[in-house]
Write a protein that holds these residues in place. Structure first.
Motif, mmCIF file in Angstrom:
data_model
loop_
_atom_site.group_PDB
_atom_site.id
_atom_site.type_symbol
_atom_site.label_atom_id
_atom_site.label_comp_id
_atom_site.label_asym_id
_atom_site.label_seq_id
_atom_site.Cartn_x
_atom_site.Cartn_y
_atom_site.Cartn_z
ATOM 1 N N SER A 137 0.847 -1.195 0.000
ATOM 2 C CA SER A 137 0.000 0.000 0.000
ATOM 3 C C SER A 137 0.883 1.245 0.000
ATOM 4 O O SER A 137 1.905 1.291 0.685
ATOM 5 C CB SER A 137 -0.870 0.000 1.252
ATOM 6 N N GLU A 138 0.463 2.281 -0.710
ATOM 7 C CA GLU A 138 1.304 3.483 -0.773
ATOM 8 C C GLU A 138 1.490 4.118 0.609
ATOM 9 O O GLU A 138 2.460 4.818 0.838
ATOM 10 C CB GLU A 138 0.754 4.497 -1.780
ATOM 11 N N ALA A 139 0.571 3.840 1.529
ATOM 12 C CA ALA A 139 0.681 4.419 2.870
ATOM 13 C C ALA A 139 1.903 3.884 3.619
ATOM 14 O O ALA A 139 2.348 4.481 4.603
ATOM 15 C CB ALA A 139 -0.583 4.126 3.667
ATOM 16 N N PHE A 140 2.441 2.756 3.164
ATOM 17 C CA PHE A 140 3.606 2.167 3.837
ATOM 18 C C PHE A 140 4.844 2.177 2.940
ATOM 19 O O PHE A 140 5.805 1.446 3.179
ATOM 20 C CB PHE A 140 3.259 0.764 4.350
ATOM 21 N N CYS A 141 4.796 3.020 1.927
ATOM 22 C CA CYS A 141 5.904 3.155 0.991
ATOM 23 C C CYS A 141 6.549 4.520 1.232
ATOM 24 O O CYS A 141 5.852 5.508 1.466
ATOM 25 C CB CYS A 141 5.327 3.051 -0.422
ATOM 26 N N LEU A 142 7.861 4.579 1.197
ATOM 27 C CA LEU A 142 8.580 5.819 1.498
ATOM 28 C C LEU A 142 9.262 6.346 0.248
ATOM 29 O O LEU A 142 9.636 5.572 -0.635
ATOM 30 C CB LEU A 142 9.621 5.535 2.585
ATOM 31 N N HIS A 143 9.444 7.643 0.228
ATOM 32 C CA HIS A 143 10.163 8.281 -0.893
ATOM 33 C C HIS A 143 11.652 8.271 -0.598
ATOM 34 O O HIS A 143 12.074 8.678 0.487
ATOM 35 C CB HIS A 143 9.701 9.731 -1.054
ATOM 36 N N MET A 144 12.439 7.848 -1.566
ATOM 37 C CA MET A 144 13.884 7.965 -1.417
ATOM 38 C C MET A 144 14.272 9.393 -1.767
ATOM 39 O O MET A 144 14.040 9.827 -2.902
ATOM 40 C CB MET A 144 14.611 6.997 -2.361
ATOM 41 N N PRO A 145 14.858 10.111 -0.814
ATOM 42 C CA PRO A 145 15.248 11.484 -1.145
ATOM 43 C C PRO A 145 16.352 11.497 -2.185
ATOM 44 O O PRO A 145 17.159 10.564 -2.249
ATOM 45 C CB PRO A 145 15.785 12.036 0.184
ATOM 46 N N GLU A 146 16.345 12.532 -2.980
ATOM 47 C CA GLU A 146 17.374 12.646 -4.006
ATOM 48 C C GLU A 146 18.747 12.748 -3.360
ATOM 49 O O GLU A 146 18.901 13.345 -2.296
ATOM 50 C CB GLU A 146 17.107 13.877 -4.853
ATOM 51 N N GLY A 147 19.724 12.133 -3.953
ATOM 52 C CA GLY A 147 21.087 12.269 -3.448
ATOM 53 C C GLY A 147 21.493 11.168 -2.491
ATOM 54 O O GLY A 147 22.668 11.025 -2.150
ATOM 55 N N LEU A 148 20.527 10.391 -1.993
ATOM 56 C CA LEU A 148 20.880 9.295 -1.079
ATOM 57 C C LEU A 148 21.266 8.083 -1.934
ATOM 58 O O LEU A 148 20.492 7.657 -2.795
ATOM 59 C CB LEU A 148 19.670 8.987 -0.192
ATOM 60 N N ASP A 149 22.444 7.555 -1.701
ATOM 61 C CA ASP A 149 22.953 6.400 -2.455
ATOM 62 C C ASP A 149 22.004 5.207 -2.276
ATOM 63 O O ASP A 149 21.856 4.687 -1.165
ATOM 64 C CB ASP A 149 24.357 6.092 -1.932
ATOM 65 N N LEU A 150 21.367 4.789 -3.354
ATOM 66 C CA LEU A 150 20.321 3.762 -3.249
ATOM 67 C C LEU A 150 20.848 2.452 -2.671
ATOM 68 O O LEU A 150 20.194 1.796 -1.862
ATOM 69 C CB LEU A 150 19.717 3.486 -4.627
ATOM 70 N N ALA A 151 22.039 2.053 -3.093
ATOM 71 C CA ALA A 151 22.585 0.762 -2.660
ATOM 72 C C ALA A 151 22.879 0.768 -1.166
ATOM 73 O O ALA A 151 22.642 -0.224 -0.469
ATOM 74 C CB ALA A 151 23.862 0.456 -3.441
ATOM 75 N N LYS A 152 23.357 1.891 -0.669
ATOM 76 C CA LYS A 152 23.748 1.933 0.745
ATOM 77 C C LYS A 152 22.600 2.295 1.672
ATOM 78 O O LYS A 152 22.699 2.107 2.880
ATOM 79 C CB LYS A 152 24.883 2.939 0.925
ATOM 80 N N ALA A 153 21.530 2.849 1.114
ATOM 81 C CA ALA A 153 20.462 3.364 1.974
ATOM 82 C C ALA A 153 19.601 2.261 2.581
ATOM 83 O O ALA A 153 18.947 2.477 3.601
ATOM 84 C CB ALA A 153 19.582 4.325 1.185
ATOM 85 N N ALA A 154 19.598 1.072 1.971
ATOM 86 C CA ALA A 154 18.651 0.036 2.399
ATOM 87 C C ALA A 154 18.638 -0.195 3.922
ATOM 88 O O ALA A 154 17.562 -0.237 4.526
ATOM 89 C CB ALA A 154 18.923 -1.259 1.631
ATOM 90 N N PRO A 155 19.800 -0.323 4.575
ATOM 91 C CA PRO A 155 19.770 -0.603 6.020
ATOM 92 C C PRO A 155 19.131 0.495 6.876
ATOM 93 O O PRO A 155 18.827 0.264 8.047
ATOM 94 C CB PRO A 155 21.255 -0.778 6.376
ATOM 95 N N LEU A 156 18.912 1.667 6.305
ATOM 96 C CA LEU A 156 18.220 2.705 7.079
ATOM 97 C C LEU A 156 16.804 2.264 7.417
ATOM 98 O O LEU A 156 16.231 2.691 8.411
ATOM 99 C CB LEU A 156 18.172 4.022 6.290
ATOM 100 N N LEU A 157 16.229 1.386 6.581
ATOM 101 C CA LEU A 157 14.820 1.025 6.729
ATOM 102 C C LEU A 157 14.536 0.163 7.959
ATOM 103 O O LEU A 157 13.397 0.048 8.382
ATOM 104 C CB LEU A 157 14.325 0.326 5.454
ATOM 105 N N CYS A 158 15.578 -0.476 8.510
ATOM 106 C CA CYS A 158 15.362 -1.142 9.808
ATOM 107 C C CYS A 158 16.434 -0.711 10.797
ATOM 108 O O CYS A 158 16.140 -0.093 11.804
ATOM 109 C CB CYS A 158 15.310 -2.657 9.685
#
Ligand code: NAP
Ligand code: ZN
Ligand code: ZN
Length: 351
Positions: A137-158
């Motif tokens: 559901s879009e209510a539980f989906c987050l926007h990746m801010p521009e400039g954040l390295d996609l590969a490294k950002a994943a662990p931020l989610l937990c």
């Protein structure tokens, strides 16, 4: 939607390829192609059914970064091509007092976890991010801010939100004195985020092996928890201690380190703890608390904070077919400091 990934098939078998269905898009759903997924110690606990809540096959993974490929008819916040993220929850009741104030992780009915949960509408078991696609559901989906390295950002989610949330709950800021027990995935994010918020941070580790790393992450010092002299010297010197240890352990060495009114917040062990003395609690009005992940709004705040401050996890990229080796290494605390699966490796590995 037919998709594929890696699943645990029992408590003691290695993870192996698994083909399964994601639900058809509901009006408020987005479908994403998963690009990266972090490897959390909770994935390992779940694969082994340490918490007694697992079903099999189960696809772990709740540190998910992806790209939107399709949107439901009523989706307003996302469009195909957007870079997005999903963490530990995919739904909640959305109506209780906690959900209404943005603390979905504290939902009175319990949040629906990304894996190890049951869809609120269909009742189907949820499956996580060690996979090619996800529908959420879009209510539980987050926007990746521009400039954040996609590969490294994943662990931020937990790892990121689980340590950011208590730092915010206990108002950590400039001048706060923060201790972090255990320098792993959560621990190293606790250090970076507390430093980013202006705190003076001390790592409490089982050995001196990670001292240079702790300092490089921004900590002021590392204390070896078995060094009684150093621990005695540090008495009453912390406002907040974040305890990330993933197993039952003894709190007695740590509680006297808190200053008056200080709090030790457990984010690691879920389950029994060793007996501990209440003397430091009563004598110093100290507290022991717990904290689960964080809400959706707070997770977006964290992503934006990390983009602004250029805070990123230290990641070791792996292929999907290296997951079993990664679990073994994580169990030995041999990861500096988070494995992230590059999902581009998945089709090849699963074929
Ligand atoms: P991790 O990467 O394996 O790190 C744990 C660290 O704790 C290790 O690096 C090690 O640090 C220390 N440690 C490991 N085993 C220990 C033991 N037996 N006794 C004392 N210290 C030990 O794990 P993680 O991904 O950070 O996850 C940590 C825990 O948090 C897991 O139990 C996970 O399930 C839980 N978790 C909770 C939430 C939540 O919502 N509260 C969210 C995510 C994860 P040193 O080498 O420095 O001692
Ligand atoms: Zn996790
Ligand atoms: Zn609720």
């Amino acid at each position: 939607m037919n998709t594929f990934g890696y699943a645990a098939y029992s408590t003691d078998s290695p993870l192996a390829p698994y083909t399964f269905e994601r639900r058809e898009l509901r009006p408020d759903d987005v479908a994403l192609e998963i690009l990266y997924c972090g490897v959390c110690h909770s994935d390992l606990h779940t694969a082994r059914n340490d918490w007694g809540m697992s079903y099999y096959p189960i696809v772990p993974g709740h540190e998910i970064v992806g790209r939107v490929i399709e949107t439901g008819t009523q989706v307003t916040g996302f469009k195909a091509g957007d870079y997005v993220a999903v963490g530990c929850m995919v739904d909640s009741c959305r109506e209780c007092d906690q959900c209404r104030k943005g603390d979905e992780q504290l939902c009175r009915q319990g949040p629906i976890y990304t894996y190890s949960g049951h869809d609120r509408i269909s009742g189907e078991p949820t499956q996580g991010g060690y996979a090619k696609h996800l529908v959420v559901s879009e209510a539980f989906c987050l926007h990746m801010p521009e400039g954040l390295d996609l590969a490294k950002a994943a662990p931020l989610l937990c790892a990121g939100i689980t340590t950011y949330s208590p730092l915010r709950t206990w108002n950590v800021g400039s001048g706060s004195r923060v201790g972090v027990i255990g320098l792993g995935g959560l621990g190293h994010m606790a250090v970076k985020l507390a430093v980013g918020l202006g705190a003076e941070v001390t790592v409490l580790s089982r050995s001196a092996d990670k001292r240079a790393d702790a300092l490089a992450l921004g900590a002021a010092r590392l204390l070896v928890s078995a060094d009684e002299g150093a621990m005695a010297e540090a008495a009453s010197s912390f406002d907040l201690i974040i305890d990330t240890v993933p197993a039952k352990h003894d709190l007695d060495p740590y509680l006297p380190l808190l200053d008056v009114d200080g709090t030790l917040v457990i984010v690691g062990q879920l389950g029994p703890m060793s007996d501990f003395s209440t003397v430091p609690l009563l004598s110093g009005r100290r507290r022991v608390a717990g904290s689960p992940i964080g809400g959706i709004r707070e997770t977006q705040e964290l992503l934006d904070f990390c983009a602004k401050k250029n805070i990123l996890p230290d990641c070791e990229m792996i292929r999907m077919d290296q997951i079993n080796e990664a679990f073994e290494r994580m169990e030995k605390a041999d990861v500096r400091y988070r494995f992230v699966i590059d999902m581009a490796s998945l089709s090849a590995a699963a074929a």
